[in-house]
Design a protein around this motif. Sequence first.
Motif, PDB file in Angstrom:
ATOM      1  N   ALA A  62      26.634  32.699 -24.058  1.00 36.68           N
ATOM      2  CA  ALA A  62      27.547  31.908 -23.602  1.00 36.68           C
ATOM      3  C   ALA A  62      27.860  30.906 -24.671  1.00 36.68           C
ATOM      4  CB  ALA A  62      27.099  31.093 -22.326  1.00 36.68           C
ATOM      5  N   VAL A  63      29.257  30.605 -24.871  1.00 37.09           N
ATOM      6  CA  VAL A  63      29.646  29.534 -26.074  1.00 37.09           C
ATOM      7  C   VAL A  63      30.135  28.423 -25.189  1.00 37.09           C
ATOM      8  CG1 VAL A  63      31.473  29.359 -27.963  1.00 37.09           C
ATOM      9  CG2 VAL A  63      30.168  31.491 -27.326  1.00 37.09           C
ATOM     10  N   SER A  64      29.988  27.271 -25.957  1.00 32.07           N
ATOM     11  CA  SER A  64      30.566  25.955 -25.859  1.00 32.07           C
ATOM     12  C   SER A  64      31.301  25.612 -26.868  1.00 32.07           C
ATOM     13  CB  SER A  64      29.455  24.900 -25.504  1.00 32.07           C
ATOM     14  OG  SER A  64      29.905  23.497 -25.243  1.00 32.07           O
ATOM     15  N   PHE A  65      32.556  25.093 -27.004  1.00 32.56           N
ATOM     16  CA  PHE A  65      33.517  24.847 -27.848  1.00 32.56           C
ATOM     17  C   PHE A  65      34.669  23.556 -27.354  1.00 32.56           C
ATOM     18  CE2 PHE A  65      37.322  24.884 -30.843  1.00 32.56           C
ATOM     19  CZ  PHE A  65      36.612  24.829 -32.005  1.00 32.56           C
ATOM     20  N   THR A  66      34.238  22.686 -27.899  1.00 36.26           N
ATOM     21  CA  THR A  66      35.376  21.503 -27.354  1.00 36.26           C
ATOM     22  C   THR A  66      36.037  20.830 -28.644  1.00 36.26           C
ATOM     23  OG1 THR A  66      33.520  19.731 -27.720  1.00 36.26           O
ATOM     24  CG2 THR A  66      33.603  20.710 -25.467  1.00 36.26           C
ATOM     25  N   GLY A  67      35.990  21.222 -29.685  1.00 40.71           N
ATOM     26  CA  GLY A  67      36.685  20.736 -30.834  1.00 40.71           C
ATOM     27  C   GLY A  67      36.087  21.277 -32.001  1.00 40.71           C
ATOM     28  N   ASN A  68      36.876  20.859 -33.193  1.00 44.92           N
ATOM     29  CA  ASN A  68      36.579  21.445 -34.373  1.00 44.92           C
ATOM     30  C   ASN A  68      35.145  20.954 -35.036  1.00 44.92           C
ATOM     31  OD1 ASN A  68      38.647  23.041 -34.690  1.00 44.92           O
ATOM     32  ND2 ASN A  68      39.795  21.649 -35.933  1.00 44.92           N
ATOM     33  N   ASN A  69      34.536  19.898 -34.322  1.00 49.10           N
ATOM     34  CA  ASN A  69      33.217  19.696 -34.648  1.00 49.10           C
ATOM     35  C   ASN A  69      32.144  20.158 -33.878  1.00 49.10           C
ATOM     36  OD1 ASN A  69      33.929  17.914 -32.409  1.00 49.10           O
ATOM     37  ND2 ASN A  69      33.161  16.119 -33.029  1.00 49.10           N
ATOM     38  N   GLN A  83      22.291  25.528 -29.427  1.00 52.53           N
ATOM     39  CA  GLN A  83      22.494  26.678 -30.157  1.00 52.53           C
ATOM     40  C   GLN A  83      23.516  27.541 -29.493  1.00 52.53           C
ATOM     41  OE1 GLN A  83      18.956  26.208 -29.682  1.00 52.53           O
ATOM     42  NE2 GLN A  83      19.259  25.002 -31.407  1.00 52.53           N
ATOM     43  N   THR A  84      24.696  27.220 -28.856  1.00 51.84           N
ATOM     44  CA  THR A  84      25.731  27.709 -27.995  1.00 51.84           C
ATOM     45  C   THR A  84      27.025  27.492 -28.831  1.00 51.84           C
ATOM     46  OG1 THR A  84      25.848  25.967 -26.505  1.00 51.84           O
ATOM     47  CG2 THR A  84      24.466  27.530 -25.901  1.00 51.84           C
ATOM     48  N   GLY A  85      27.112  27.201 -29.983  1.00 46.83           N
ATOM     49  CA  GLY A  85      28.248  26.958 -30.741  1.00 46.83           C
ATOM     50  C   GLY A  85      28.825  28.244 -31.138  1.00 46.83           C
ATOM     51  N   VAL A  86      29.905  28.481 -31.572  1.00 48.36           N
ATOM     52  CA  VAL A  86      30.648  29.396 -31.989  1.00 48.36           C
ATOM     53  C   VAL A  86      30.131  30.375 -33.033  1.00 48.36           C
ATOM     54  CG1 VAL A  86      32.812  30.364 -32.783  1.00 48.36           C
ATOM     55  CG2 VAL A  86      32.810  28.585 -31.270  1.00 48.36           C
ATOM     56  N   CYS A  87      29.529  29.470 -34.016  1.00 47.46           N
ATOM     57  CA  CYS A  87      28.842  30.108 -35.422  1.00 47.46           C
ATOM     58  C   CYS A  87      27.588  30.583 -35.005  1.00 47.46           C
ATOM     59  CB  CYS A  87      28.753  28.982 -36.365  1.00 47.46           C
ATOM     60  SG  CYS A  87      30.399  28.297 -36.923  1.00 47.46           S
ATOM     61  N   GLN A  88      26.878  29.829 -33.951  1.00 43.48           N
ATOM     62  CA  GLN A  88      25.577  30.181 -33.856  1.00 43.48           C
ATOM     63  C   GLN A  88      25.259  31.349 -32.944  1.00 43.48           C
ATOM     64  OE1 GLN A  88      25.133  25.980 -31.929  1.00 43.48           O
ATOM     65  NE2 GLN A  88      23.252  26.009 -33.160  1.00 43.48           N
ATOM     66  N   VAL A  89      26.157  31.849 -32.400  1.00 42.51           N
ATOM     67  CA  VAL A  89      26.021  32.979 -31.357  1.00 42.51           C
ATOM     68  C   VAL A  89      25.989  34.389 -32.105  1.00 42.51           C
ATOM     69  CG1 VAL A  89      27.048  32.143 -29.389  1.00 42.51           C
ATOM     70  CG2 VAL A  89      28.627  33.292 -31.054  1.00 42.51           C
ATOM     71  N   TYR A 116      21.768  27.192 -41.921  1.00 43.03           N
ATOM     72  CA  TYR A 116      21.863  26.421 -40.891  1.00 43.03           C
ATOM     73  C   TYR A 116      22.447  27.083 -39.814  1.00 43.03           C
ATOM     74  CZ  TYR A 116      21.807  23.983 -45.307  1.00 43.03           C
ATOM     75  OH  TYR A 116      21.579  23.716 -46.482  1.00 43.03           O
ATOM     76  N   PHE A 117      22.177  26.637 -38.441  1.00 46.40           N
ATOM     77  CA  PHE A 117      22.734  26.629 -37.299  1.00 46.40           C
ATOM     78  C   PHE A 117      22.486  28.331 -36.867  1.00 46.40           C
ATOM     79  CE2 PHE A 117      25.385  22.909 -38.575  1.00 46.40           C
ATOM     80  CZ  PHE A 117      24.621  22.161 -38.004  1.00 46.40           C
ATOM     81  N   THR A 118      21.516  28.690 -36.704  1.00 49.53           N
ATOM     82  CA  THR A 118      21.275  30.109 -36.578  1.00 49.53           C
ATOM     83  C   THR A 118      21.067  30.073 -35.038  1.00 49.53           C
ATOM     84  OG1 THR A 118      18.719  29.788 -36.399  1.00 49.53           O
ATOM     85  CG2 THR A 118      19.592  30.274 -38.558  1.00 49.53           C
ATOM     86  N   LYS A 119      21.146  31.267 -34.678  1.00 47.33           N
ATOM     87  CA  LYS A 119      21.216  31.561 -33.245  1.00 47.33           C
ATOM     88  C   LYS A 119      19.989  31.187 -32.584  1.00 47.33           C
ATOM     89  CE  LYS A 119      22.702  35.336 -29.794  1.00 47.33           C
ATOM     90  NZ  LYS A 119      22.932  36.703 -29.651  1.00 47.33           N
ATOM     91  N   ALA A 120      18.790  31.471 -33.278  1.00 47.81           N
ATOM     92  CA  ALA A 120      17.477  30.925 -32.779  1.00 47.81           C
ATOM     93  C   ALA A 120      17.254  29.498 -32.782  1.00 47.81           C
ATOM     94  CB  ALA A 120      16.486  31.691 -33.336  1.00 47.81           C
ATOM     95  N   GLY A 121      17.892  28.625 -33.750  1.00 51.37           N
ATOM     96  CA  GLY A 121      18.150  27.124 -33.968  1.00 51.37           C
ATOM     97  C   GLY A 121      17.032  27.161 -35.169  1.00 51.37           C
ATOM     98  N   VAL A 122      16.681  27.936 -35.742  1.00 54.06           N
ATOM     99  CA  VAL A 122      15.892  27.688 -37.044  1.00 54.06           C
ATOM    100  C   VAL A 122      16.637  28.156 -38.306  1.00 54.06           C
ATOM    101  CG1 VAL A 122      13.864  28.153 -38.182  1.00 54.06           C
ATOM    102  CG2 VAL A 122      13.833  28.056 -35.711  1.00 54.06           C
ATOM    103  N   PRO A 123      16.709  27.220 -39.457  1.00 56.78           N
ATOM    104  CA  PRO A 123      16.171  25.970 -39.323  1.00 56.78           C
ATOM    105  C   PRO A 123      17.409  24.899 -38.493  1.00 56.78           C
ATOM    106  CG  PRO A 123      17.460  26.355 -41.440  1.00 56.78           C
ATOM    107  CD  PRO A 123      17.503  27.753 -40.772  1.00 56.78           C
ATOM    108  N   ALA A 124      16.464  23.921 -38.272  1.00 55.94           N
ATOM    109  CA  ALA A 124      17.350  22.969 -37.041  1.00 55.94           C
ATOM    110  C   ALA A 124      17.842  21.611 -37.777  1.00 55.94           C
ATOM    111  CB  ALA A 124      16.406  22.665 -35.705  1.00 55.94           C
ATOM    112  N   GLN A 125      17.937  21.673 -39.007  1.00 56.69           N
ATOM    113  CA  GLN A 125      18.382  20.538 -40.007  1.00 56.69           C
ATOM    114  C   GLN A 125      19.730  20.233 -39.659  1.00 56.69           C
ATOM    115  OE1 GLN A 125      16.991  23.145 -41.348  1.00 56.69           O
ATOM    116  NE2 GLN A 125      15.750  22.580 -43.108  1.00 56.69           N
ATOM    117  N   ASP A 126      20.170  18.909 -39.803  1.00 60.47           N
ATOM    118  CA  ASP A 126      21.516  18.553 -39.572  1.00 60.47           C
ATOM    119  C   ASP A 126      22.302  19.049 -40.744  1.00 60.47           C
ATOM    120  OD1 ASP A 126      21.215  17.189 -37.220  1.00 60.47           O
ATOM    121  OD2 ASP A 126      20.877  15.447 -38.246  1.00 60.47           O
TER     122      ASP A 126
END
Length: 958
Positions: free
Chosen positions: A759-766, A773-779, A786-796
């Motif tokens: 399931a994807v959540s997308f509300t804007g370009n940020n 971990q439900t962003g377009v890239c992460q799935v 950065y921003f893996t599907k599993a959330g690791v690594p979780a750095q900004d």
Amino acid sequence: MLSKYGGRCFLVLALLVLTLMQLSVGKAQAAPQYNYDCSFCHTMPPLDSGTVKKNPNTGAVPGNHAGHATSAVNSCVTCHGSQVSGYAMGHRNKTIELADGVGYSRKIAAGFVNQTSVPPNPMGTCSTATCHSDGKGTLRATPAWGSAALTVPGGCSACHSVAPSTGSHPVAGSKHGNYYGTGVGSCVQCHTDHSVQAKPFAHATSAGHRAIEVKFATGGTFAANQCSNVYCHSNGRGTYTPPTWGGTLTCAGCHGDATSNTLSGNHAKHVNNAAFLGTSYGCVECHSSTVSDNSTISTFANHVNQTKDVAGARVGTPVSGTCSTSYCHSDGKGTMKSVTWTGSTALTCKSCHGADAAPAFTSVAGEPNYANAGADQPRANSHKNHVASAADCASCHADTTVNGTSIKAGGFHTNSTRDVKAGARSFTIVGNTCSAVACHDGNGIVANVPAAKWGASLGCTGCHGNASSLTTNAHAAHVSTKGYTCDTCHAATVSGNTFFVNKALHGDATVEVAGANVTTWSGTATKTCATSCHLSATPQWNVPASGACGTCHTALSNTTGGLINSNAHSQHFTATYGPGFNSTLTTSCSNCHTSNTASTHADGTLNLAAGMNKIGTCSTCHAQSTNWTTGRVTCESCHSTAGGALSVIGGITAPDKTLAATKGHGKAGIAQACSACHDNTAAHISGVLGDQKRLLPVLVGATNQECDYCHTNPAKVSGTKLNVRAHKATGLGSKCADCHNGHGTANTMMVNTTINGTAVSFTGNNTFANPAQTGVCQVCHTSTQYFTKAGVPAQDHVASTTDCTQCHQHNPATGLAFVPNGGCDACHGYPPAPRQTLSAITFGVQGNWSSARFEDYSGGGGAHILVAHIKKDAKPSEGWANCLPCHKGSDASHARALPIRTHVESVSVDIDPQYRFSDDALATYTSATLVSGGTNKSGSCFNVSCHFKPSAKWSIER
């Protein structure tokens, strides 16, 4: 003559000997300080090391003493001779002495070679020791000394053949082998069980000193080469047959046989009585758990187990010499008669068959007289209607008896089957059903003799058939399909299906046709029927097709009158965009109308099936209001929930496109109707979800052509929506539809709510990525930094308010969508540049750090921009080559946590050891304090050959 130096040496030696002699004169030798015994140097018996080496910690040596000796000194005598008991300390002569009788293969003429300090490999073996023999004089070569200790039962075969092949020993294929097996476990039947003794192999010391011991586990004796009073060799009832060792016995040797008639109990009535039983029984009939025929033992464990195992196909469960569950002594239908094995009462046919405990009638000749349980039941019984005398038995059981009083040879009597065969009366039987029965032909009145079931009466259906079997002429259409009862057309003869109203009309050889719905009946060969059911049509009874659909009203394309085309029929049958009902099948009519099997079908009224309406919802197909008379429906009436539920046609729910008007291409600013992309005249209701999208021809072709048709045309779109690209060349992400749905979604930018199963959540370009971990890239991304599907690594990666498309463009000038250039300078300068320097610096052209960039945290750039550190013409394409001297960990230690200002502690400095100045210590970067969001203090290098001493701090800013 002695040489000069030889004479001098001799003189010195002589003086030394003289001196020692003088010192010893008049002095007694010192007494031992300890009391020595064998265990002072080695344990008794010596410990076995279990290896090819001596264990200096325990004193254990290679060998097998534990299996041969005890703690007593005299246990050593067998192998080391009698002198061992008188050994003094002087026996330590580096030679292990063995008795001659053991025949040890390592013993040599000059003495036995020492094996403890430097053991030979392999060790020796004994070859003439009587304890390593089969007890009959055959000596065995032992395993090498120091081999793994023998265990039971496997070790027994080192000396014995298991079992010996002489006499009647239990070898493969022998009787004793079959009964007791050929392993060590068979030995205990006739010999002492050494395997349970503390030292299972201790008995080997008696080899050659006594006779072989025979001791039966079950009692009995052995003498003069014969076994006496042994249960194994008896008839099981206390009579013994002494066999000779090595001889053979047949079954008759112990039990007797049918010929000698010496069998016990009522054996004779079973094995020698074919005239009464129909066959003589063999042993297996009552002893199947033990034998497979009259002379073959199938289960040896049951033969000499001191139990008379009685079991067989007809035995049942005997109790205390009484058979009470045996089929042989039953009525053939499950009621058993109790008989004793030693009883003498003569049995007749009535003893088993005609003696029911609760008889329904009196048996004439032994025919079963139990109550009739009904057809197809185990105790169905129609004997009362068939048997008048014993001779009648042969009418149906010709294979079993010829006269009803004697049994016919052949084995049919007690074979657990009720053998039915026509005798004096002809019939054909299959299962429990008789057909072509001479008794049932009604003296020729009934044309075809009906089949009859045992235990049941024929009834009406016995001759005429029932709703499912009455298929002559048009009966099936009226009786089976419509469910009409007989009195619908034969009211003058019957009431309902089973009651006569006039028996005189039943067998008068005339078919009376009359009923409330039958207006006329021709009664001629054409058998034309004019009824209220068929309106003005006059179908023929013996031509079923004359009453098919279309003969009464316009219906199908293959019937008289052709396909009905009123109102919306054509949209449902022939329109390309419709559901495509089959115009030749009557079941197509049943989609909207009551079935032709319904009672209302022929009532003169147009009947719609439940849930169908001319105006309003129409069952599950059109869940929103429709009008049968006003033409085709809109796309939204099926695909949107704005006016009701989605349509379900052919079992397929119409895809939900409700959001198309507000969040899809129909929303304000785009305002495209469905027909802008779809051809509403094309077929798409096929019963297979998604097989037809009905796109306009101009939108069909290459991948993404439907999207590119507008998004590559500046006359139709502009800005960031123009020339958008797919994210991947192939696979997931190569199609626009992988991430977008032009009909609109709950997300912004028509982004799919589910991508790659997530399931994807997308509300804007940020919001391409988020902590959940439900962003377009992460799935999809699992191995990115950065921003893996599993959330690791979780750095900004960047500040939460940053527009991701600033770096990851959807419409880049080259390459794929959202893919950065990937070089080092994509995140920081190549090299990173300091914000504070002693003098102004410029960069940005080749040869002057063209790709350098100011870092965004205090002290970040440091001393990167020094020719000695990074050459001025360094290019990002060179990757780690320019960084490795100080960042030896390279990519593996590169955290890539952004923005760097909030992850300063992730900076890793690892000086390559090849740049050290001295071998005393590795190159080191020290005095650095790196804190995200805090005060940073840069360090310096020492023991680095570049500097020869601690360097200045990395940054003048910090």
